[in-house]
Design a protein around this motif. Structure first.
Motif, PDB file in Angstrom:
ATOM      1  N   CYS A  44       0.824  -1.150   0.018  1.00 32.07           N
ATOM      2  CA  CYS A  44      -0.050   0.091  -0.161  1.00 32.07           C
ATOM      3  C   CYS A  44       1.083   1.347   0.057  1.00 32.07           C
ATOM      4  N   LEU A  45       1.917   1.232   0.757  1.00 33.13           N
ATOM      5  CA  LEU A  45       2.785   2.316   0.731  1.00 33.13           C
ATOM      6  C   LEU A  45       3.475   2.449  -0.597  1.00 33.13           C
ATOM      7  N   TYR A  47       2.218   2.084  -3.446  1.00 29.88           N
ATOM      8  CA  TYR A  47       1.285   2.519  -4.485  1.00 29.88           C
ATOM      9  C   TYR A  47       1.311   4.060  -4.142  1.00 29.88           C
ATOM     10  N   ARG A  48       0.989   4.476  -2.984  1.00 27.52           N
ATOM     11  CA  ARG A  48       1.054   5.950  -2.676  1.00 27.52           C
ATOM     12  C   ARG A  48       2.187   6.703  -3.070  1.00 27.52           C
ATOM     13  N   GLN A  49       3.372   6.167  -2.652  1.00 27.16           N
ATOM     14  CA  GLN A  49       4.665   6.840  -3.080  1.00 27.16           C
ATOM     15  C   GLN A  49       4.935   6.976  -4.654  1.00 27.16           C
ATOM     16  N   ALA A  51       2.700   6.769  -6.972  1.00 25.13           N
ATOM     17  CA  ALA A  51       1.746   7.387  -7.624  1.00 25.13           C
ATOM     18  C   ALA A  51       2.171   9.106  -7.685  1.00 25.13           C
ATOM     19  N   ALA A  68      -2.255  -0.660  -7.952  1.00 22.16           N
ATOM     20  CA  ALA A  68      -3.521  -0.038  -7.037  1.00 22.16           C
ATOM     21  C   ALA A  68      -4.616  -1.073  -6.677  1.00 22.16           C
ATOM     22  N   ARG A  72      -5.632  -2.172  -2.939  1.00 22.88           N
ATOM     23  CA  ARG A  72      -7.077  -1.961  -2.592  1.00 22.88           C
ATOM     24  C   ARG A  72      -7.288  -3.335  -1.941  1.00 22.88           C
ATOM     25  N   THR A  75      -5.539  -3.202   1.671  1.00 27.15           N
ATOM     26  CA  THR A  75      -6.262  -2.150   2.335  1.00 27.15           C
ATOM     27  C   THR A  75      -7.286  -2.580   3.165  1.00 27.15           C
ATOM     28  N   TYR A 112       2.279   7.259   9.733  1.00 27.65           N
ATOM     29  CA  TYR A 112       1.812   7.060   8.346  1.00 27.65           C
ATOM     30  C   TYR A 112       0.577   8.200   8.007  1.00 27.65           C
ATOM     31  N   HIS A 114      -1.990   7.679   6.377  1.00 22.70           N
ATOM     32  CA  HIS A 114      -3.300   6.964   6.892  1.00 22.70           C
ATOM     33  C   HIS A 114      -2.719   5.444   7.397  1.00 22.70           C
ATOM     34  N   LEU A 117      -1.538   2.501   5.538  1.00 18.48           N
ATOM     35  CA  LEU A 117      -0.330   2.399   4.652  1.00 18.48           C
ATOM     36  C   LEU A 117       0.705   1.548   5.358  1.00 18.48           C
TER      37      LEU A 117
END
Length: 260
Positions: A44-45, A47-49, A51, A68, A72, A75, A112, A114, A117
């Motif tokens: 998850c981390l 994907y966030r980084q 993006a 992604a 999900r 998550t 974090y 969220h 993450l």
């Protein structure tokens, strides 16, 4: 593909920190990156980084959507674990049991952006003394947890409850920060509680302060390094644990380092 794992791991590290991405073999695809990120506990981390990475637009067009989609799913798994942990927090608070939350179960909520993450697979809590386990056990039993056969040399007691994305919900109740004599008595529960921070959306539960959390994270990694049989997210060098240390240290200011 195992021969590419060190380079893929380097690629993941660069993606997480925003550094230039190394060139991967042409046969490395999104599924290989997802597998590696899951094994490191940073899907998850990632994907966030990724993006917002400067090279995001240069990636193969199917990579980000695939990552992604996998993120999900993870998550949802993490949300299930966090929801169960909140039930534990509420029950312990209602029973008047003193405890502090350690490791990922605490860091996810304030270190974090969220909570989802940070992959969380179990809940580590710190009790004031071994005798507190006697009061803890019936509270957890009412939630469906049963004690696991204890390790006679460990300063902890584990409890399990069937269910969840990993087959069991787990609560590890410690009465020392570490099992090894070298570090276990460096801080008393009273010292740790005095600087503890309230965790958001955790029914009033508190976690270790940033300084104590860093000490715990570094010590946990150091004591885990000799255990070479551990693999994946439990390995001492997993990116999940290394990112905790990285994020804690980069959040320190001059005053924090002076206290350290």
């Amino acid at each position: 593909m195992n021969l590419d794992r060190p380079l893929i791991r380097t690629w993941l590290s660069a993606a997480l920190t925003g550094r230039p991405l190394p060139v991967l073999a042409t046969y490395v695809d999104a599924s290989a990156l997802i597998d590696a990120a899951e094994a490191e506990g940073v899907l998850c981390l990632l994907y966030r980084q990724l993006a917002v990475h400067p090279q995001a637009k240069a990636l193969p067009p199917d990579w980000l959507p695939a990552i992604a989609s996998a993120a999900r799913t993870e998550t949802l798994d993490t949300l299930a674990v966090l929801a169960e942990q909140r039930k534990v927090f509420e029950a312990l608070q209602a029973a008047g049991i003193r405890f502090l939350v350690m490791k990922g179960g605490a860091l996810a909520h304030w270190l974090y952006a969220h909570a989802t993450l940070r992959l969380v697979t179990d809940l580590d809590i710190l009790l004031p003394e071994p005798a507190a386990v006697a009061a803890l056990q019936p509270v957890l039993a009412a939630l469906g947890y049963v004690p696991v056969v204890a390790n006679p040399v460990a300063n902890e007691r584990s409890f399990r409850k069937p269910g969840g994305p990993f087959g069991h919900f787990i609560v590890d109740a410690h009465w020392r920060l570490f099992n090894r004599n070298l570090l276990r008595d460096d801080f008393s529960f009273v010292e740790l509680q005095a600087q503890a921070r309230v965790l958001p959306d955790c029914a009033g539960a508190c976690g270790l302060s940033p300084l104590h959390a860093l000490f715990n994270a570094i010590g946990h990694r150091a004591l885990s390094l000799p255990h070479r049989h551990l693999q994946g997210i439990q390995h001492a060098d997993s990116l999940r644990w290394l990112w905790d240390i990285h994020a804690l240290m980069t959040g320190f200011d001059a005053n924090d380092w002076q206290q350290a």
